[in-house]
Design a protein around this motif. Structure first.
Motif, short mmCIF file in Angstrom:
data_model
loop_
_atom_site.label_atom_id
_atom_site.label_comp_id
_atom_site.label_asym_id
_atom_site.label_seq_id
_atom_site.Cartn_x
_atom_site.Cartn_y
_atom_site.Cartn_z
N LEU A 186 37.98 28.35 -11.23
CA LEU A 186 37.98 28.93 -12.58
C LEU A 186 36.77 28.45 -13.37
O LEU A 186 36.09 29.24 -14.03
N ILE A 187 36.48 27.15 -13.27
CA ILE A 187 35.33 26.62 -14.02
C ILE A 187 34.04 27.28 -13.54
O ILE A 187 33.20 27.72 -14.36
N LEU A 188 33.86 27.42 -12.23
CA LEU A 188 32.63 28.03 -11.71
C LEU A 188 32.52 29.48 -12.17
O LEU A 188 31.43 29.94 -12.54
N ASP A 189 33.64 30.17 -12.14
CA ASP A 189 33.65 31.56 -12.63
C ASP A 189 33.22 31.64 -14.09
O ASP A 189 32.42 32.49 -14.50
N ARG A 190 33.78 30.73 -14.88
CA ARG A 190 33.49 30.74 -16.32
C ARG A 190 32.04 30.38 -16.59
O ARG A 190 31.40 30.94 -17.49
N LEU A 191 31.51 29.44 -15.80
CA LEU A 191 30.10 29.07 -15.99
C LEU A 191 29.21 30.26 -15.68
O LEU A 191 28.24 30.53 -16.41
N ALA A 199 14.68 30.27 -20.56
CA ALA A 199 15.93 30.78 -21.13
C ALA A 199 16.73 31.54 -20.08
O ALA A 199 16.17 32.27 -19.26
N GLY A 200 18.02 31.35 -20.09
CA GLY A 200 18.91 32.10 -19.21
C GLY A 200 19.08 31.51 -17.83
O GLY A 200 19.86 32.03 -17.02
N GLU A 201 18.39 30.44 -17.54
CA GLU A 201 18.48 29.85 -16.20
C GLU A 201 19.74 29.00 -16.05
O GLU A 201 20.22 28.40 -17.01
N LEU A 202 20.26 28.97 -14.81
CA LEU A 202 21.33 28.03 -14.50
C LEU A 202 20.72 27.08 -13.48
O LEU A 202 20.55 27.41 -12.31
N PHE A 203 20.31 25.94 -13.98
CA PHE A 203 19.49 25.02 -13.21
C PHE A 203 20.33 23.87 -12.68
O PHE A 203 21.05 23.20 -13.43
N GLY A 204 20.25 23.62 -11.39
CA GLY A 204 21.03 22.54 -10.77
C GLY A 204 20.18 21.30 -10.56
O GLY A 204 19.07 21.38 -10.04
N LEU A 205 20.73 20.17 -11.00
CA LEU A 205 20.04 18.89 -10.82
C LEU A 205 20.86 18.12 -9.79
O LEU A 205 21.97 17.67 -10.08
N LEU A 206 20.32 18.01 -8.58
CA LEU A 206 21.08 17.41 -7.49
C LEU A 206 20.46 16.08 -7.10
O LEU A 206 19.25 15.89 -7.24
N GLY A 207 21.29 15.20 -6.58
CA GLY A 207 20.76 13.92 -6.14
C GLY A 207 21.88 13.00 -5.75
O GLY A 207 23.02 13.17 -6.20
N PRO A 208 21.58 11.98 -4.92
CA PRO A 208 22.61 11.02 -4.54
C PRO A 208 22.98 10.13 -5.72
O PRO A 208 22.34 10.20 -6.78
N MET A 214 27.22 20.58 -2.93
CA MET A 214 26.05 21.42 -2.64
C MET A 214 26.42 22.90 -2.58
O MET A 214 25.62 23.76 -2.96
N GLU A 215 27.63 23.17 -2.09
CA GLU A 215 28.02 24.59 -1.97
C GLU A 215 28.17 25.21 -3.36
O GLU A 215 27.89 26.39 -3.55
N GLU A 216 28.59 24.38 -4.34
CA GLU A 216 28.68 24.86 -5.73
C GLU A 216 27.30 25.24 -6.23
O GLU A 216 27.10 26.32 -6.82
N ALA A 217 26.34 24.35 -6.00
CA ALA A 217 24.98 24.59 -6.49
C ALA A 217 24.39 25.83 -5.83
O ALA A 217 23.73 26.65 -6.47
N GLU A 218 24.66 25.94 -4.53
CA GLU A 218 24.14 27.08 -3.76
C GLU A 218 24.70 28.40 -4.31
O GLU A 218 24.00 29.40 -4.43
N ARG A 219 26.00 28.34 -4.65
CA ARG A 219 26.69 29.55 -5.14
C ARG A 219 26.25 29.92 -6.56
O ARG A 219 26.10 31.08 -6.89
N LEU A 220 26.03 28.87 -7.38
CA LEU A 220 25.91 29.11 -8.82
C LEU A 220 24.48 29.12 -9.35
O LEU A 220 24.15 29.93 -10.22
N CYS A 221 23.64 28.21 -8.82
CA CYS A 221 22.37 27.93 -9.50
C CYS A 221 21.28 28.93 -9.12
O CYS A 221 21.11 29.28 -7.95
#
Lengths: 436, 255
Positions: B183-188, B39-48, B205-212
């Motif tokens: 704005l979307i990243l802030d809201r997430l 619960a409470g995690e912001l999990f990033g699923l990355l892949g090509p 990747m920079e989004e995932a690094e910043r957010l997840c």
């Protein structure tokens, strides 16, 4: 209920904003019912259902034929003179071949006199046991505009044949009346021997009345007892309403496909709502559209067509049967629309296949040409058309005065079609969108 | 280990041996995916491209059925307790899952109704969500008149109308302007801060690094690396998550 209402409102809003779709659903059947009924009304004229114009060229003005044809030909507008003078045979041929008149009848000179002479000779030959007179007979010619239909041709020919045969019988009876007393007197004198001078046969006075001894009355049978006359309006109003209602398959399939392709379907599938509720909302929205389409076409038939010189549509009073039919047709069309939306992969596929299949089913079902007028093979194929089932039931209600019981078979078939197409759609949907 | 509790923390989502092979395909899109999301995690699923991210999201959000394996959401099997599970899920699909002919408000009203909202609650929630994504003054405008960024923001609003506990986001910022993305990243981040668990796929990747708080890199349907972004970068002696990503998945094009 709130969810069903939400889906219903959303689909109605989408339809309302899709002006091209609305034109297809409402304007197209409205225009078709007006245009096709007007066109078919003219065809009915050519088929002899209403008055057609016929030229009469009487080259035997003193004879009986002209007068008898004039008084005996019913249901046509007979014209003897053009610009105040009798029309000639060449003029008649020219005007008929150009389509100004649908037919022309030419009575040759001396035809009446020749007919009387031939009748007298025939009766005399019969009484004396000699051979009947041979040789050429006077010929009555009928010319037809090549575009007129066979029914009209045979109608004119039959009327003319009846008039001529009637005149022939009269001529023979008249000759018989004139010749029989002389013949009898001669025969009786032969047999009377010495009393021959006392034998005398008075002349026969045969005065045949021309009033018919039997009358023939044609009436269309209607179970409701309503005086419904089969007209192009009674056929076309339900036929084109049905065509328009089945056309909802196109926007419905396109809506459904758009949801699948644009991602809204994914969102809908992730909602805590049974997908059946979403489908029910769509079916409800398009069923409402079908009822509106039907209402519009009936209003056009009832109130607009009479202003265009056509008879008014008579919907009768069996509103329950009518509503049940519209509902069954709506369900069949929405089921098919869903199937089309599930099977198609592109908008072009959905709209092309949807339109073509509805036009084909309508043609087979008798929307354009009544099924009874089709060749045997097409009549057999026509039973597979759901549009045909719908039209048959509508004609049963509107022309034959049928009721809910008499259209039960058609309603059952349409509901079975709706269930089958809905089930197939569900199978395709689950297989493609849920299982992958 | 049970499927609902791991080390005492509440597990929002767990998958075990998730396999998906599409009809007509020889290769599985998912080949035994194991995930555990507390619960409470912001999990990033990355892949090509073609790694199986969207397939994984589709199965986890109950849209698609797996060929094999099991999923537990809030401790329940979605196959058996579909409605209960779905009531707590939100989905922001990769496609703009909106009705273009409807206005922003009509779209939110429709999705809100299907989530069971009605009356004044629905009205208030529509206003809040429009405000949240910066579209408060565009509610009466049809979606087809929106820019790409506005559509992406409304796509997010439609996914959070019912305040989901678990939100799936499949590339929510793809192809939009920098301001809308920011704005979307802030809201997430804001939603996550309020306790919404998120599973998020992206190519940025920079989004995932910043957010997840945690990411998993998947390729050919399997997880090839998993952990906290900073720790993964450090462990592989890379400068960025992007470098690590290329090192694990290669630089060859994946079309």
């Amino acid at each position: 209920m709130n969810r069903l209402y939400g889906e219903l409102i959303k689909d109605l809003l989408l339809l309302w904003r899709d002006r091209a779709g609305l034109l297809i659903l409402f304007l197209m059947p409205a225009l078709l019912v007006v245009i096709i009924t007007l066109v078919q009304n003219n065809v009915y004229k050519l088929m002899g259902e209403t008055s057609a114009r016929v030229l009469l060229v009487d080259q035997d003005p003193g004879g009986l034929l002209g007068r008898e044809i004039e008084s005996g030909m019913h249901g046509v507008i007979l014209t003897r003179e053009l610009d105040g003078r009798p029309v000639t045979a060449d003029e008649a041929r020219n005007l008929v071949s150009r389509g100004t008149f649908q037919a022309g009848i030419v009575i040759p000179p001396g035809a009446g006199r020749e007919m009387t002479e031939l009748a007298t000779a025939e009766v005399r030959a019969s009484l004396t046991g000699s051979s009947a007179p041979g040789g050429p007979r006077p010929e009555l010619s009928i010319y037809f505009d090549p575009t007129v239909m066979g029914v009209f041709r045979s109608g004119i020919e039959n009327s003319l044949t009846m008039i001529v045969r009637s005149l022939e019988i009269k001529a023979r009876i008249k000759a018989f009346g004139e010749l029989l007393p002389g013949y009898l007197e001669r025969e009786l004198k032969k047999q009377a021997g010495e009393f021959a001078d006392y034998v005398s046969v008075p002349p026969l006075k045969i005065d045949l009345k021309t009033a018919p001894l039997l009358t023939i009355a044609g009436r269309a049978l209607s179970r409701s007892g309503l005086p419904v006359v089969p007209t192009p309006v009674q056929h076309n109003v339900p036929a084109w309403a049905l065509f328009g209602m089945f056309f909802i398959v196109v926007p419905m399939a396109v809506f459904f496909l758009r949801e699948r392709q644009e991602g809204t379907m994914a969102r809908l599938l992730a909602l805590p709502v049974p997908y059946a509720v979403i489908l029910a909302g769509k079916v409800l929205a398009f069923t409402l559209v079908c009822f509106c389409q039907f209402g519009l076409i009936v209003v056009i038939g009832r109130y607009l067509l009479p202003h265009l010189g056509l008879p008014a549509f008579e919907p009768g009073h069996n509103y329950g049967a009518m509503a049940a039919m519209v509902l069954a047709i709506s369900l069949a069309a929405t089921g098919y629309g869903l199937l089309l939306g599930c099977v198609s992969r592109t908008f072009e596929q959905a709209s092309m296949f949807g339109s073509i299949s509805v036009v084909v089913a309508s043609a087979l079902g008798g929307v354009m040409v009544p099924v009874y007028a089709m060749p045997e093979l097409m009549r057999r194929i026509s039973v597979i058309s759901p549009v045909g089932w719908g039209l048959e039931a509508f004609l049963d209600i509107f022309v034959r005065g049928g009721n809910l019981a008499s259209i039960g078979g058609e309603i059952g078939s349409l509901l079975a079609f709706a269930a089958a197409t809905g089930l197939l759609a569900w199978m395709f949907f689950v297989s493609r969108d849920r299982v992958g | 280990m049970t499927m609902s509790k791991v080390a005492g923390s509440e597990m929002v989502l767990q998958t075990r041996g998730l396999v998906k092979t599409y009809r007509g395909s020889d290769e599985p899109s998912l080949a035994g995916l194991d995930l555990t999301i507390p619960a409470g995690e912001l999990f990033g699923l990355l892949g090509p491209n073609g790694a199986g991210k969207t397939t994984a999201i589709s199965i986890m959000s109950t849209i698609l059925k797996p060929t094999a394996g099991e999923v537990r959401i809030f401790g329940f099997d979605p196959g058996r307790e579909g409605r209960r599970v779905k009531a707590g899920l939100g989905l922001v699909p990769q496609e703009l899952a909106l009705y273009q002919a409807l206005t922003a408000r009509e779209n939110l009203r429709f999705f809100g109704r299907l989530y069971g909202l009605s009356g004044s609650e629905l009205k208030e929630r529509i206003a809040e969500c429009l405000e949240f994504v910066g579209l408060a003054d565009r509610g009466a405008q049809p979606v087809h008149t929106f820019s790409g960024g506005m559509k992406r923001r409304l796509n997010l609003a439609a996914g959070i109308m019912h305040r989901p506990r678990l939100l799936f986001l499949d590339e929510p910022t793809v192809g939009i302007d920098a301001q809308s993305r920011n704005l979307i990243l802030d809201r997430l981040a804001h939603l996550n801060g309020q306790g919404t668990t998120m599973i998020y796929t992206t190519h940025y990747m920079e989004e995932a690094e910043r957010l997840c708080s945690r990411v998993a890199i998947i390729d050919r349907g399997r997880i090839i690396a998993e952990g906290k972004p900073a720790e993964m970068i450090r462990a592989g002696d890379h400068a960025t998550l992007q470098e690590l990503f290329f090192a694990l998945t290669g630089r060859k094009l994946r079309d």
